[in-house]
Design a protein around this motif. Structure first.
Motif, PDB file in Angstrom:
ATOM      1  N   THR A 212      19.348  91.019  41.483  1.00  0.00           N
ATOM      2  CA  THR A 212      19.800  91.989  42.972  1.00  0.00           C
ATOM      3  C   THR A 212      19.850  90.792  44.051  1.00  0.00           C
ATOM      4  N   THR A 213      20.533  91.165  44.956  1.00  0.00           N
ATOM      5  CA  THR A 213      20.717  90.379  46.262  1.00  0.00           C
ATOM      6  C   THR A 213      20.645  91.236  47.408  1.00  0.00           C
ATOM      7  N   GLY A 214      19.736  90.738  48.351  1.00  0.00           N
ATOM      8  CA  GLY A 214      19.822  91.743  49.474  1.00  0.00           C
ATOM      9  C   GLY A 214      20.642  91.315  50.470  1.00  0.00           C
ATOM     10  N   VAL A 215      21.247  92.530  51.261  1.00  0.00           N
ATOM     11  CA  VAL A 215      22.315  92.175  52.108  1.00  0.00           C
ATOM     12  C   VAL A 215      22.044  93.029  53.437  1.00  0.00           C
ATOM     13  N   THR A 216      22.092  92.140  54.625  1.00  0.00           N
ATOM     14  CA  THR A 216      21.712  92.833  55.760  1.00  0.00           C
ATOM     15  C   THR A 216      22.900  93.854  56.359  1.00  0.00           C
ATOM     16  N   CYS A 217      22.731  95.301  56.499  1.00  0.00           N
ATOM     17  CA  CYS A 217      23.770  95.868  56.838  1.00  0.00           C
ATOM     18  C   CYS A 217      23.251  96.702  58.196  1.00  0.00           C
ATOM     19  N   CYS A 218      24.298  96.927  59.108  1.00  0.00           N
ATOM     20  CA  CYS A 218      24.256  97.690  60.238  1.00  0.00           C
ATOM     21  C   CYS A 218      25.542  98.517  60.330  1.00  0.00           C
ATOM     22  N   ALA A 219      25.450  99.685  60.087  1.00  0.00           N
ATOM     23  CA  ALA A 219      26.837 100.650  60.176  1.00  0.00           C
ATOM     24  C   ALA A 219      26.610 101.555  61.434  1.00  0.00           C
ATOM     25  N   LEU A 220      27.278 101.241  62.457  1.00  0.00           N
ATOM     26  CA  LEU A 220      27.211 102.235  63.654  1.00  0.00           C
ATOM     27  C   LEU A 220      28.492 102.297  64.153  1.00  0.00           C
ATOM     28  N   CYS A 285      26.463  89.159  56.084  1.00  0.00           N
ATOM     29  CA  CYS A 285      26.223  90.316  56.388  1.00  0.00           C
ATOM     30  C   CYS A 285      27.277  91.418  56.143  1.00  0.00           C
ATOM     31  N   ALA A 286      26.811  92.837  56.250  1.00  0.00           N
ATOM     32  CA  ALA A 286      27.763  93.784  56.413  1.00  0.00           C
ATOM     33  C   ALA A 286      27.607  94.570  57.656  1.00  0.00           C
ATOM     34  N   PHE A 287      28.531  94.702  58.518  1.00  0.00           N
ATOM     35  CA  PHE A 287      28.065  95.312  59.837  1.00  0.00           C
ATOM     36  C   PHE A 287      29.480  95.773  60.567  1.00  0.00           C
ATOM     37  N   GLY A 288      29.035  96.707  61.616  1.00  0.00           N
ATOM     38  CA  GLY A 288      30.330  97.124  62.243  1.00  0.00           C
ATOM     39  C   GLY A 288      30.542  98.531  62.243  1.00  0.00           C
ATOM     40  N   GLU A 292      33.984  99.785  58.297  1.00  0.00           N
ATOM     41  CA  GLU A 292      34.058  98.238  58.283  1.00  0.00           C
ATOM     42  C   GLU A 292      32.717  97.819  57.330  1.00  0.00           C
ATOM     43  N   THR A 293      31.740  98.166  57.535  1.00  0.00           N
ATOM     44  CA  THR A 293      30.509  97.935  56.638  1.00  0.00           C
ATOM     45  C   THR A 293      30.684  98.075  55.141  1.00  0.00           C
ATOM     46  N   ARG A 294      31.258  99.409  54.962  1.00  0.00           N
ATOM     47  CA  ARG A 294      31.492  99.879  53.379  1.00  0.00           C
ATOM     48  C   ARG A 294      32.738  98.498  52.889  1.00  0.00           C
ATOM     49  N   ALA A 299      32.839  92.792  48.845  1.00  0.00           N
ATOM     50  CA  ALA A 299      33.104  91.489  48.579  1.00  0.00           C
ATOM     51  C   ALA A 299      31.653  91.090  47.782  1.00  0.00           C
ATOM     52  N   TYR A 300      30.499  91.875  47.690  1.00  0.00           N
ATOM     53  CA  TYR A 300      29.359  91.476  46.960  1.00  0.00           C
ATOM     54  C   TYR A 300      29.710  92.271  45.337  1.00  0.00           C
TER      55      TYR A 300
END
Length: 334
Positions: A212-220, A285-288, A292-294, A299-300
């Protein structure tokens, strides 16, 4: 197919109920596991119990309970009890944490974290077997007791955290799973090699180790706000949480990581955040916007050997931001 978990936030959450609400939202969204870290706030086991009692299908995991503030035998008791409370949905996440927390908050010597983690895993496994525990290690010596209740069936998996090569190798050799953090998709490759090496040393199949890997996400919809929150989060972790995250990024080729750390430690937070450039954010990270976040999470999902992605959130995210992000990247939304 890669599972999608959620790594619940603990910073500045107003109530236990608010954390449980995130868990029920995760269950409704199709997430596979809700992981709760224990830091220096609420007691993790109490909150995990509330999470288990108010859900039905989602797995409940500790990520992490540290290996210093509770004895290995108590961690085994906790895992057995949580497996009972959750009707077999518990996953025990363990890790040594870091010297900043262990020495300054718990008042204990950090010692040899690899040895302590290995011995803890071995003892917990013996406790969960229900057989008498007789263990003669360097840090722990136990004899004459066994679990005073029925051993859990099935026994909950024991998963460990680790960032350096030897820590990840240890997971591959002794644990049922490994949790990584602050890793790019490309950076996962080296750590997966560590898992394979450890599994070989333990005469195990590396496929038996759940990665398992943690990925910081922020989808707004406000993509710039998502970027700002994510940058602040990464700056804090590199600069303010000891040297583990700095070293993890430097191993992955980000030569600016020590400079970020030093600027933060010197009190120049503005400079530290300026040094968190677009390459670090985009790679890590995955953000935007939600779309965009999805896309960035794909990539992961393409990393061969990665079993689960644990969605986490910037430490400055408020309740609405957390919920919007959870909904945007939920398995049922993809």
């Amino acid at each position: 197919m890669t599972d999608r978990d959620v790594h619940l936030p603990v910073a500045a959450q107003p109530t236990v109920d608010s954390i449980v609400d995130y868990t029920t939202l995760a269950e409704e969204g199709g997430y596979d596991c809700a992981w709760l870290p224990e830091t220096w706030g609420r007691d993790g086991v109490v909150v995990l119990t509330a999470m288990a009692e108010r859900t039905e299908s989602i797995d409940i995991g500790s990520s992490i309970l540290n290996t210093y503030s509770r004895s290995p035998a108590l961690l085994g008791q906790t895992a057995a009890t949580m497996q009972e409370v959750s009707d077999g949905r518990f996953r025990l996440g363990l890790g040594p944490s870091g010297p900043v927390v262990i020495e300054n908050w718990h008042g204990m010597e950090y010692g040899n974290p690899l040895r302590r983690t290995r011995e803890t895993v071995e003892i917990v496994r013996e406790v969960l077997s229900g057989e008498p525990v007789n263990y003669d290690g360097d840090d722990f010596q136990l004899s004459g007791f066994r679990l005073r209740c029925e051993a859990p069936k099935p026994s909950p998996p024991i998963e460990v955290t680790g960032m350096g090569p030897k820590a990840v190798e240890l997971a591959g050799r002794f644990a049922d799973g490994w949790h990584g953090i602050m890793l790019t998709p490309e950076g996962m490759d080296d750590r997966l090699e560590d898992i394979e090496r450890g599994a070989e040393l333990g005469d195990r199949d590396p496929d038996d180790v759940h990665v398992t890997t943690g990925v910081t996400c922020c989808a707004l919809e406000d993509a710039e706000r998502a970027r700002k929150l994510t940058r602040q989060h990464i700056g804090f972790y590199i600069g303010g949480m000891g040297t583990f995250y700095r070293d993890a990024l430097e191993r992955q080729g980000y030569e600016e990581a020590p400079e970020i750390h030093d600027a933060w430690q010197d009190g120049d937070r503005e400079r530290a955040l300026e040094l968190v450039d677009e390459s670090i954010l985009d790679d890590l990270c995955a953000f935007g916007t939600p779309e965009e976040t999805r896309e960035q999470l794909e990539a992961y999902e393409a990393v061969e050997g990665l079993d689960s992605i644990a969605i986490s959130f910037p430490r400055g995210a408020d309740e609405d931001t957390v919920k919007q992000t959870m909904e945007a990247v939920a398995p049922d939304a993809s």
